[in-house]
Design a protein around this motif. Structure first.
Motif: not given
Length: 209
Positions: A16-18, A71-72, A150-156, A185-187
């Protein structure tokens, strides 16, 4: 069908873009989408934590396999199931239904008793698994809403639930961290963003009976 386009766009973001943050307006839309999620009997026996505090997220990172998304990302979403489906929770749902739909509470008590009886038929293990699975229904709405915005996500699932419970004080609240999802948002350096999706072919995945 715009949904298919959104689903083609999304992926499990690894970096992610911090600097970029989800706006309060978009965050409210995501919250509403989660609120509208389906759940068994409509009970929604879970709570969703939105972790913004950077100090707390630094504590959570080591018990999340040191993954940078914790954290990011702009926000860390923690889906927590209640550890028990108490009679009081069901009574509260029945009362809310009566108020929302302007119905006589007495007419709904039988439905409440039915829910209690069906849940009492489950073993402790079955009930635990059922409660946890409810959070994944809400997670699905989060992912779809984020994709549309258009918001990034990552299920974990790569984290230690017991440690999360301790750090976030969930045990005292009768809650358990079930699944998490950093959003943001993706880096531009995330090399996985443009990789083709790996999915089973339609003909293999589906069978008409």
């Amino acid at each position: 069908m715009n949904l298919l386009e959104h689903l083609q766009w999304r992926y499990a973001t690894k970096k992610f873009d911090p600097i970029k943050k989800v706006s309060s307006n978009d965050l409210e839309k995501i919250k509403q989408a989660i609120q509208l999620s389906v759940s068994s009997y409509g009970l929604q026996l879970y709570k969703v934590l939105i972790i913004e505090n950077p100090e707390i997220r630094e504590k959570l990172k080591p018990v999340s396999w040191n993954q940078s998304q914790i954290t990011n990302a702009s926000h860390l979403i923690v889906f927590c199931n209640y550890t028990d489906a108490t009679p009081q929770a069901i009574d509260d749902f029945i009362k809310q239904t009566a108020v929302t739909r302007n119905l006589d509470l007495e007419r709904l008590n039988g439905y409440g008793d039915f829910i209690k009886s069906k849940l009492n038929e489950k073993s402790d293990t079955e009930k635990t698994n059922w409660l946890k699975s409810q959070t994944y229904l809400a997670l699905g709405n989060l992912l779809n809403a984020c994709a549309e915005l258009k918001i990034d996500a990552c299920p974990m699932e790569g984290f230690e639930p017991e440690a999360y419970n301790q750090i976030l004080g969930l045990d005292d609240k009768g809650l358990n961290a079930a699944v998490i999802a950093p959003i943001g948002y993706r880096h531009h350096e995330d090399g996985t963003a443009e990789l083709p999706k790996v999915r089973k072919p339609i003909k293999e995945l589906f069978e008409i009976v």
